[in-house]
Write an enzyme that holds these catalytic residues in place. Structure first.
Site, PDB file in Angstrom:
ATOM      1  N   CYS A 100       0.835  -1.206   0.000  1.00 12.98           N
ATOM      2  CA  CYS A 100       0.000   0.000   0.000  1.00 12.98           C
ATOM      3  C   CYS A 100       0.874   1.263   0.000  1.00 12.98           C
ATOM      4  O   CYS A 100       1.450   1.608  -1.011  1.00 12.98           O
ATOM      5  CB  CYS A 100      -0.999  -0.042   1.152  1.00 12.98           C
ATOM      6  SG  CYS A 100      -2.381   1.105   0.961  1.00 12.98           S
TER       7      CYS A 100
ATOM      8  N   HIS B 104      -3.223  -5.237   1.349  1.00 13.24           N
ATOM      9  CA  HIS B 104      -2.626  -5.563   2.652  1.00 13.24           C
ATOM     10  C   HIS B 104      -2.694  -7.061   2.945  1.00 13.24           C
ATOM     11  O   HIS B 104      -3.597  -7.512   3.654  1.00 13.24           O
ATOM     12  CB  HIS B 104      -3.363  -4.818   3.761  1.00 13.24           C
ATOM     13  CG  HIS B 104      -3.169  -3.347   3.757  1.00 13.24           C
ATOM     14  ND1 HIS B 104      -2.138  -2.730   4.423  1.00 13.24           N
ATOM     15  CD2 HIS B 104      -3.880  -2.357   3.175  1.00 13.24           C
ATOM     16  CE1 HIS B 104      -2.223  -1.425   4.253  1.00 13.24           C
ATOM     17  NE2 HIS B 104      -3.275  -1.171   3.492  1.00 13.24           N
TER      18      HIS B 104
ATOM     19  N   GLU C 200      -1.003  -8.663   5.010  1.00 12.18           N
ATOM     20  CA  GLU C 200      -0.777  -8.852   6.453  1.00 12.18           C
ATOM     21  C   GLU C 200      -2.065  -8.789   7.262  1.00 12.18           C
ATOM     22  O   GLU C 200      -2.069  -9.135   8.448  1.00 12.18           O
ATOM     23  CB  GLU C 200       0.229  -7.818   6.969  1.00 12.18           C
ATOM     24  CG  GLU C 200      -0.278  -6.394   7.070  1.00 12.18           C
ATOM     25  CD  GLU C 200      -0.337  -5.626   5.757  1.00 12.18           C
ATOM     26  OE1 GLU C 200      -0.663  -4.426   5.811  1.00 12.18           O
ATOM     27  OE2 GLU C 200      -0.065  -6.204   4.683  1.00 12.18           O
TER      28      GLU C 200
END
Length: 190
Positions: free
Chosen positions: A78, A174, A176
Protein backbone atom coordinates in the site's frame (compact mmCIF):
# COMPACT_ATOMS: atom_id res chain seq x y z
CA UNK A 1 18.04 -14.72 6.73
CA UNK A 2 17.26 -11.44 8.47
CA UNK A 3 14.00 -9.66 7.71
CA UNK A 4 13.32 -6.10 8.77
CA UNK A 5 10.01 -4.30 8.92
CA UNK A 6 10.18 -0.52 8.67
CA UNK A 7 8.62 0.50 11.99
CA UNK A 8 8.29 4.28 11.67
CA UNK A 9 4.52 4.42 11.06
CA UNK A 10 1.73 2.23 9.73
CA UNK A 11 0.83 -1.41 10.22
CA UNK A 12 4.31 -2.80 10.84
CA UNK A 13 3.09 -4.83 13.84
CA UNK A 14 0.78 -6.86 11.60
CA UNK A 15 3.65 -7.76 9.26
CA UNK A 16 5.77 -8.74 12.25
CA UNK A 17 2.98 -11.02 13.51
CA UNK A 18 2.73 -12.83 10.14
CA UNK A 19 6.50 -13.28 9.98
CA UNK A 20 6.56 -14.75 13.49
CA UNK A 21 3.68 -17.07 12.57
CA UNK A 22 5.76 -18.50 9.70
CA UNK A 23 8.88 -18.89 11.83
CA UNK A 24 10.82 -15.68 11.10
CA UNK A 25 11.78 -13.29 13.90
CA UNK A 26 11.68 -9.79 12.35
CA UNK A 27 13.79 -6.78 13.22
CA UNK A 28 11.80 -3.58 13.68
CA UNK A 29 13.78 -1.01 11.69
CA UNK A 30 13.67 2.55 13.01
CA UNK A 31 17.30 3.66 12.55
CA UNK A 32 19.97 3.30 9.84
CA UNK A 33 22.06 0.98 12.03
CA UNK A 34 19.11 -1.44 12.22
CA UNK A 35 18.71 -1.26 8.44
CA UNK A 36 22.32 -2.44 8.08
CA UNK A 37 21.39 -5.69 9.88
CA UNK A 38 18.72 -6.88 7.43
CA UNK A 39 18.73 -8.70 4.09
CA UNK A 40 15.04 -8.08 3.42
CA UNK A 41 12.89 -5.06 4.24
CA UNK A 42 9.11 -4.70 4.34
CA UNK A 43 7.77 -1.15 4.01
CA UNK A 44 4.25 -1.34 5.46
CA UNK A 45 1.02 0.38 4.66
CA UNK A 46 0.29 3.59 6.51
CA UNK A 47 0.57 7.16 5.25
CA UNK A 48 3.09 7.39 2.42
CA UNK A 49 3.86 11.09 2.90
CA UNK A 50 4.54 10.57 6.61
CA UNK A 51 6.69 7.50 6.04
CA UNK A 52 8.64 9.32 3.30
CA UNK A 53 9.27 12.29 5.57
CA UNK A 54 10.38 10.04 8.43
CA UNK A 55 12.75 8.17 6.10
CA UNK A 56 14.23 11.57 5.24
CA UNK A 57 14.48 12.71 8.88
CA UNK A 58 16.11 9.43 9.96
CA UNK A 59 18.43 9.55 6.92
CA UNK A 60 17.37 6.18 5.52
CA UNK A 61 16.34 7.09 1.95
CA UNK A 62 19.86 6.90 0.51
CA UNK A 63 20.98 3.77 2.42
CA UNK A 64 17.85 1.94 1.20
CA UNK A 65 18.37 3.13 -2.39
CA UNK A 66 22.04 2.10 -2.29
CA UNK A 67 21.24 -1.48 -1.26
CA UNK A 68 17.91 -1.99 -3.05
CA UNK A 69 17.69 -5.05 -5.23
CA UNK A 70 21.33 -5.98 -4.68
CA UNK A 71 21.84 -7.14 -1.10
CA UNK A 72 18.42 -5.90 0.07
CA UNK A 73 15.12 -7.31 -1.16
CA UNK A 74 12.26 -4.85 -0.54
CA UNK A 75 8.49 -5.31 -0.40
CA UNK A 76 6.16 -2.34 -0.15
CA UNK A 77 2.49 -2.80 0.78
CA UNK A 78 0.00 0.00 0.00
CA UNK A 79 1.87 3.13 1.17
CA UNK A 80 5.09 1.13 0.82
CA UNK A 81 4.22 0.47 -2.83
CA UNK A 82 3.80 4.21 -3.35
CA UNK A 83 7.27 4.80 -1.91
CA UNK A 84 8.78 2.23 -4.30
CA UNK A 85 7.18 3.70 -7.47
CA UNK A 86 9.19 5.85 -9.88
CA UNK A 87 6.11 7.97 -10.69
CA UNK A 88 3.39 8.89 -8.18
CA UNK A 89 0.24 10.73 -9.27
CA UNK A 90 -2.17 12.64 -7.01
CA UNK A 91 0.58 13.58 -4.57
CA UNK A 92 0.02 16.17 -1.92
CA UNK A 93 0.98 19.70 -2.94
CA UNK A 94 4.75 20.04 -2.90
CA UNK A 95 5.22 16.33 -3.56
CA UNK A 96 6.57 13.75 -1.18
CA UNK A 97 9.86 11.94 -0.65
CA UNK A 98 9.92 8.52 -2.31
CA UNK A 99 12.50 5.83 -2.95
CA UNK A 100 11.66 5.71 -6.69
CA UNK A 101 13.07 2.20 -7.13
CA UNK A 102 10.50 0.43 -9.33
CA UNK A 103 9.62 1.32 -12.90
CA UNK A 104 5.91 1.77 -12.29
CA UNK A 105 3.38 4.58 -12.11
CA UNK A 106 1.04 4.55 -9.13
CA UNK A 107 -1.95 6.71 -8.19
CA UNK A 108 -2.44 7.53 -4.51
CA UNK A 109 -5.86 6.89 -2.88
CA UNK A 110 -7.18 5.72 -6.26
CA UNK A 111 -10.31 4.04 -4.94
CA UNK A 112 -11.44 6.89 -2.69
CA UNK A 113 -11.47 7.58 1.02
CA UNK A 114 -11.32 5.28 4.04
CA UNK A 115 -15.07 4.70 3.62
CA UNK A 116 -14.42 3.27 0.14
CA UNK A 117 -12.13 0.53 1.45
CA UNK A 118 -12.98 -2.95 0.17
CA UNK A 119 -11.96 -6.59 -0.10
CA UNK A 120 -11.69 -8.44 -3.42
CA UNK A 121 -10.19 -11.65 -4.82
CA UNK A 122 -6.77 -11.33 -6.46
CA UNK A 123 -5.27 -13.58 -9.10
CA UNK A 124 -1.58 -13.98 -8.35
CA UNK A 125 -0.19 -17.05 -10.18
CA UNK A 126 3.29 -16.46 -8.72
CA UNK A 127 1.95 -17.70 -5.34
CA UNK A 128 -0.42 -20.40 -6.66
CA UNK A 129 -3.72 -20.99 -8.41
CA UNK A 130 -5.98 -20.27 -5.45
CA UNK A 131 -7.11 -16.61 -5.45
CA UNK A 132 -5.84 -14.39 -2.66
CA UNK A 133 -8.28 -12.22 -0.71
CA UNK A 134 -7.06 -8.63 -0.97
CA UNK A 135 -7.78 -5.93 1.59
CA UNK A 136 -7.70 -2.43 0.07
CA UNK A 137 -7.67 0.53 2.50
CA UNK A 138 -7.34 3.96 0.84
CA UNK A 139 -5.40 1.93 -1.67
CA UNK A 140 -3.25 3.16 -4.51
CA UNK A 141 -3.66 1.82 -8.05
CA UNK A 142 -0.84 0.72 -10.32
CA UNK A 143 -1.47 2.72 -13.50
CA UNK A 144 1.38 1.33 -15.60
CA UNK A 145 4.28 -1.08 -15.35
CA UNK A 146 7.43 -0.10 -17.25
CA UNK A 147 10.46 -1.86 -18.64
CA UNK A 148 12.09 -4.36 -16.30
CA UNK A 149 9.04 -4.46 -14.04
CA UNK A 150 6.28 -7.07 -14.39
CA UNK A 151 2.69 -7.25 -13.20
CA UNK A 152 2.18 -10.29 -10.94
CA UNK A 153 -1.28 -9.72 -9.40
CA UNK A 154 -4.65 -8.59 -10.76
CA UNK A 155 -8.21 -7.87 -9.69
CA UNK A 156 -11.03 -9.53 -11.63
CA UNK A 157 -11.37 -6.40 -13.82
CA UNK A 158 -7.71 -6.69 -14.89
CA UNK A 159 -6.40 -3.89 -12.65
CA UNK A 160 -2.79 -4.52 -11.63
CA UNK A 161 -2.43 -4.75 -7.84
CA UNK A 162 1.03 -6.34 -7.54
CA UNK A 163 4.29 -5.87 -9.44
CA UNK A 164 7.79 -7.25 -9.22
CA UNK A 165 11.12 -5.92 -10.43
CA UNK A 166 13.94 -8.30 -9.56
CA UNK A 167 14.12 -8.44 -5.76
CA UNK A 168 11.58 -5.62 -5.36
CA UNK A 169 7.87 -6.32 -4.80
CA UNK A 170 4.95 -3.88 -4.60
CA UNK A 171 1.40 -4.75 -3.53
CA UNK A 172 -1.37 -2.16 -3.34
CA UNK A 173 -3.31 -4.32 -0.90
CA UNK A 174 -2.63 -5.56 2.65
CA UNK A 175 -1.75 -9.30 2.80
CA UNK A 176 -0.78 -8.85 6.45
CA UNK A 177 -4.44 -8.25 7.36
CA UNK A 178 -5.53 -11.74 6.27
CA UNK A 179 -4.67 -15.27 7.40
CA UNK A 180 -3.07 -16.02 4.01
CA UNK A 181 0.72 -15.86 4.33
CA UNK A 182 1.61 -16.75 0.71
CA UNK A 183 2.81 -13.26 -0.25
CA UNK A 184 5.05 -13.13 2.83
CA UNK A 185 6.47 -16.53 1.87
CA UNK A 186 7.06 -15.30 -1.69
CA UNK A 187 8.97 -12.30 -0.35
CA UNK A 188 11.23 -14.60 1.68
CA UNK A 189 12.20 -16.31 -1.59
CA UNK A 190 13.20 -13.12 -3.45
Amino acid sequence: MTVGVLALQGDFREHCAVLRRIGVEPIEVRLPRQLEQVERLIIPGGESTTIGRLLTIYQMLEPIRARAGRDLAIWGTCAGAILLASVVTDQKQGGQPTLSLMNLTIQRNAYGSQLDSFEAPITMPIIGEKPLQGVFIRAPRIISVGSGCEAVGWLEDGSVVAARQGRLLATTFHPELTDDDRVHRLFLEL
